[in-house]
Design a protein around this motif. Structure first.
Motif, PDB file in Angstrom:
ATOM      1  N   ALA A   1      11.143  26.036  -4.470  1.00 29.01           N
ATOM      2  CA  ALA A   1      10.406  26.281  -3.206  1.00 29.01           C
ATOM      3  C   ALA A   1      10.143  24.735  -2.851  1.00 29.01           C
ATOM      4  N   GLN A   2      10.189  24.538  -1.547  1.00 27.54           N
ATOM      5  CA  GLN A   2      10.027  23.148  -0.900  1.00 27.54           C
ATOM      6  C   GLN A   2       9.092  23.161   0.094  1.00 27.54           C
ATOM      7  N   TYR A   3       7.993  22.151  -0.082  1.00 27.30           N
ATOM      8  CA  TYR A   3       6.829  22.239   0.600  1.00 27.30           C
ATOM      9  C   TYR A   3       6.722  20.984   1.486  1.00 27.30           C
ATOM     10  N   THR A   4       6.011  20.967   2.681  1.00 29.57           N
ATOM     11  CA  THR A   4       5.456  20.125   3.393  1.00 29.57           C
ATOM     12  C   THR A   4       3.983  19.846   3.245  1.00 29.57           C
ATOM     13  N   LEU A   5       3.586  18.788   2.426  1.00 28.77           N
ATOM     14  CA  LEU A   5       2.038  19.008   2.151  1.00 28.77           C
ATOM     15  C   LEU A   5       1.225  17.493   3.024  1.00 28.77           C
ATOM     16  N   ALA A   6       0.182  17.510   3.268  1.00 33.63           N
ATOM     17  CA  ALA A   6      -0.607  16.687   3.674  1.00 33.63           C
ATOM     18  C   ALA A   6      -1.682  16.197   2.785  1.00 33.63           C
TER      19      ALA A   6
ATOM     20  N   LEU B   1       8.013  14.979  -6.014  1.00 36.20           N
ATOM     21  CA  LEU B   1       7.895  14.263  -5.026  1.00 36.20           C
ATOM     22  C   LEU B   1       9.180  13.889  -4.200  1.00 36.20           C
ATOM     23  N   GLY B   2       9.752  14.490  -3.187  1.00 38.05           N
ATOM     24  CA  GLY B   2      10.855  14.107  -2.656  1.00 38.05           C
ATOM     25  C   GLY B   2      10.906  13.087  -1.528  1.00 38.05           C
ATOM     26  N   SER B   3      10.324  13.004  -0.643  1.00 34.99           N
ATOM     27  CA  SER B   3      10.046  11.976   0.434  1.00 34.99           C
ATOM     28  C   SER B   3       8.711  11.889   0.948  1.00 34.99           C
ATOM     29  N   LEU B   4       8.399  10.503   1.365  1.00 33.70           N
ATOM     30  CA  LEU B   4       7.144  10.296   2.353  1.00 33.70           C
ATOM     31  C   LEU B   4       7.450  10.421   3.919  1.00 33.70           C
TER      32      LEU B   4
ATOM     33  N   GLN C   1       7.034  15.705   1.275  1.00 38.41           N
ATOM     34  CA  GLN C   1       8.151  16.802   1.124  1.00 38.41           C
ATOM     35  C   GLN C   1       7.993  17.031  -0.411  1.00 38.41           C
ATOM     36  N   ALA C   2       8.027  18.012  -1.092  1.00 39.44           N
ATOM     37  CA  ALA C   2       7.855  18.160  -2.652  1.00 39.44           C
ATOM     38  C   ALA C   2       8.542  19.591  -2.586  1.00 39.44           C
ATOM     39  N   GLU C   3       8.919  19.659  -4.109  1.00 39.12           N
ATOM     40  CA  GLU C   3       9.671  20.836  -4.470  1.00 39.12           C
ATOM     41  C   GLU C   3       9.499  21.369  -5.751  1.00 39.12           C
TER      42      GLU C   3
ATOM     43  N   LEU D   1       0.933  -1.138  -0.102  1.00 39.23           N
ATOM     44  CA  LEU D   1      -0.074  -0.015   0.007  1.00 39.23           C
ATOM     45  C   LEU D   1       0.884   1.327   0.182  1.00 39.23           C
ATOM     46  N   GLY D   2       1.865   1.234   0.789  1.00 39.38           N
ATOM     47  CA  GLY D   2       2.874   2.380   0.779  1.00 39.38           C
ATOM     48  C   GLY D   2       3.425   2.826  -0.570  1.00 39.38           C
ATOM     49  N   ALA D   3       3.901   1.403  -1.164  1.00 40.22           N
ATOM     50  CA  ALA D   3       4.432   1.690  -2.424  1.00 40.22           C
ATOM     51  C   ALA D   3       3.218   2.476  -3.524  1.00 40.22           C
ATOM     52  N   VAL D   4       2.111   1.976  -3.606  1.00 37.26           N
ATOM     53  CA  VAL D   4       1.181   2.366  -4.301  1.00 37.26           C
ATOM     54  C   VAL D   4       0.722   4.118  -4.105  1.00 37.26           C
ATOM     55  N   VAL D   5       0.779   4.433  -2.841  1.00 38.53           N
ATOM     56  CA  VAL D   5       0.568   5.702  -2.313  1.00 38.53           C
ATOM     57  C   VAL D   5       1.710   6.588  -3.039  1.00 38.53           C
ATOM     58  N   VAL D   6       2.864   6.025  -2.738  1.00 37.36           N
ATOM     59  CA  VAL D   6       4.101   7.147  -3.074  1.00 37.36           C
ATOM     60  C   VAL D   6       4.203   7.107  -4.711  1.00 37.36           C
ATOM     61  N   ARG D   7       3.913   5.970  -5.541  1.00 38.40           N
ATOM     62  CA  ARG D   7       3.795   6.179  -6.874  1.00 38.40           C
ATOM     63  C   ARG D   7       2.614   7.195  -7.405  1.00 38.40           C
ATOM     64  N   ALA D   8       1.485   6.922  -6.643  1.00 39.53           N
ATOM     65  CA  ALA D   8       0.352   7.589  -7.086  1.00 39.53           C
ATOM     66  C   ALA D   8       0.600   9.166  -6.895  1.00 39.53           C
ATOM     67  N   LEU D   9       1.160   9.568  -5.681  1.00 36.93           N
ATOM     68  CA  LEU D   9       1.258  11.060  -5.174  1.00 36.93           C
ATOM     69  C   LEU D   9       2.456  11.574  -6.225  1.00 36.93           C
ATOM     70  N   ARG D  10       3.476  10.803  -6.595  1.00 40.08           N
ATOM     71  CA  ARG D  10       4.621  11.380  -7.348  1.00 40.08           C
ATOM     72  C   ARG D  10       3.789  11.708  -8.840  1.00 40.08           C
ATOM     73  N   ASN D  11       3.135  10.744  -9.217  1.00 43.07           N
ATOM     74  CA  ASN D  11       2.288  10.893 -10.692  1.00 43.07           C
ATOM     75  C   ASN D  11       1.405  12.101 -10.419  1.00 43.07           C
ATOM     76  N   TYR D  12       0.708  12.168  -9.297  1.00 38.19           N
ATOM     77  CA  TYR D  12      -0.201  13.252  -9.296  1.00 38.19           C
ATOM     78  C   TYR D  12       0.320  14.695  -9.059  1.00 38.19           C
ATOM     79  N   LEU D  13       1.479  14.732  -8.320  1.00 34.19           N
ATOM     80  CA  LEU D  13       2.029  16.247  -8.195  1.00 34.19           C
ATOM     81  C   LEU D  13       2.615  16.656  -9.215  1.00 34.19           C
TER      82      LEU D  13
END
Length: 288
Positions: A260-265, A233-236, A253-255, A195-207
């Protein structure tokens, strides 16, 4: 011989005196009766006025808007997206009243050096109330450098007043949704690597705005509105189960391309289909 001429006759009929009086007084009685009926009808309307038949759906009005919470979210979005690298203290001071326990300085945003950004206007365009005392708003903010952005801001009421419910998030434009940020208390870490791998991949493509790549991880019928600001996407930072069931909360964390670097939820609704995790929604329902 002369013709016989008919003689006129007189017929005397007798009529009852009450009949004659009734014939004379009938119009007056009818007028009185009409007036009496009108008075009775007016009295009934005054005592029990008629009620229009209203469809049941219209009788259930939406909860009145929390104007204070809307203003809080809008003002935060303006201060969050406004910066001048030559004067970082001004931005930090403007955001300080919003930062509670667990939130980084600057609400998790580190503006790039030698840059500035101003918000020309900001307005709440969508709202959701995931639970009593908490609102999540989608704020449209027009910036002079990044253009029109949509930021979700969670606001909750505490004994001390209004407060942020967590980090904000960049989302796409609603078609007609909002975030649900949660505190860390009473949340359980996701212990499933798949599940963690799917979330990271989905958020990377979403962002990144890669809708085609994202589609591979979406559940059937999922509706996702891509954000306008492309991020890497930088890191989960954390991945926890949201209260209830069927959703996880990811802090990342994303850039952006300016540095500009962001912490997002982000909240992601997840489903398990034939042994595989899929994403049903990311942060908002664009049609809500």
């Amino acid at each position: 011989m002369s013709a016989t001429q008919p003689r006129p006759t007189v017929t005397i009929k007798t009529r009852s005196l009450w009949r004659m009086r009734l014939a004379c007084e009938l119009p007056r009685h009818l007028l009185h009766a009409v007036a009496l009926i009108g008075l009775l009808a007016s009295a009934r309307v005054a005592i029990d006025p008629p009620r229009a038949s209203v469809p049941a759906a219209l009788l259930h009005r939406a909860t009145p808007a929390d104007l204070a919470a809307e203003g809080y979210a809008t003002l935060f979005a303006r201060r969050y997206l406004t910066w001048d690298a030559r004067d970082p203290q001004t931005r930090e001071a403007a955001l300080a009243p919003y930062l509670g326990a667990g939130l980084e300085q600057g609400a998790g945003l580190q503006p790039p050096s030698r840059s500035e950004q101003q918000v020309q206007w900001a307005q709440v365009v969508q709202e959701r109330e995931p639970q009593a005392g908490e609102h999540v708003y989608t704020v449209a903010a027009q910036t002079d450098t990044a253009g029109l952005l949509y930021l979700t801001v969670g606001v909750q009421r505490t004994r001390a007043g209004l407060a942020l419910a967590g980090y904000p998030a960049f989302v796409g434009a609603p078609t007609s949704g909002p975030a649900r940020a949660q505190g860390a208390a009473h949340l359980h870490e996701v212990a499933e690597p798949a599940l963690g791998a799917v979330v990271v991949r989905a958020l990377r493509n979403y962002l990144a705005g890669s809708a085609t790549e994202l589609a591979a991880d979406l559940a059937a019928g999922a509706q996702v509105s891509m954000p306008a600001l492309a991020l890497t996407l930088g890191s989960l930072q954390s991945l926890q189960w949201a209260p209830g069931a069927g959703a996880v909360l990811a802090v990342v964390q994303a850039e952006d391309r300016r540095g500009a670097q962001y912490t997002l939820a982000y909240e992601l609704n997840v489903v398990r289909e034939q042994g595989r995790w899929e994403i049903a929604a990311i942060q908002m329902d664009p049609d809500a």
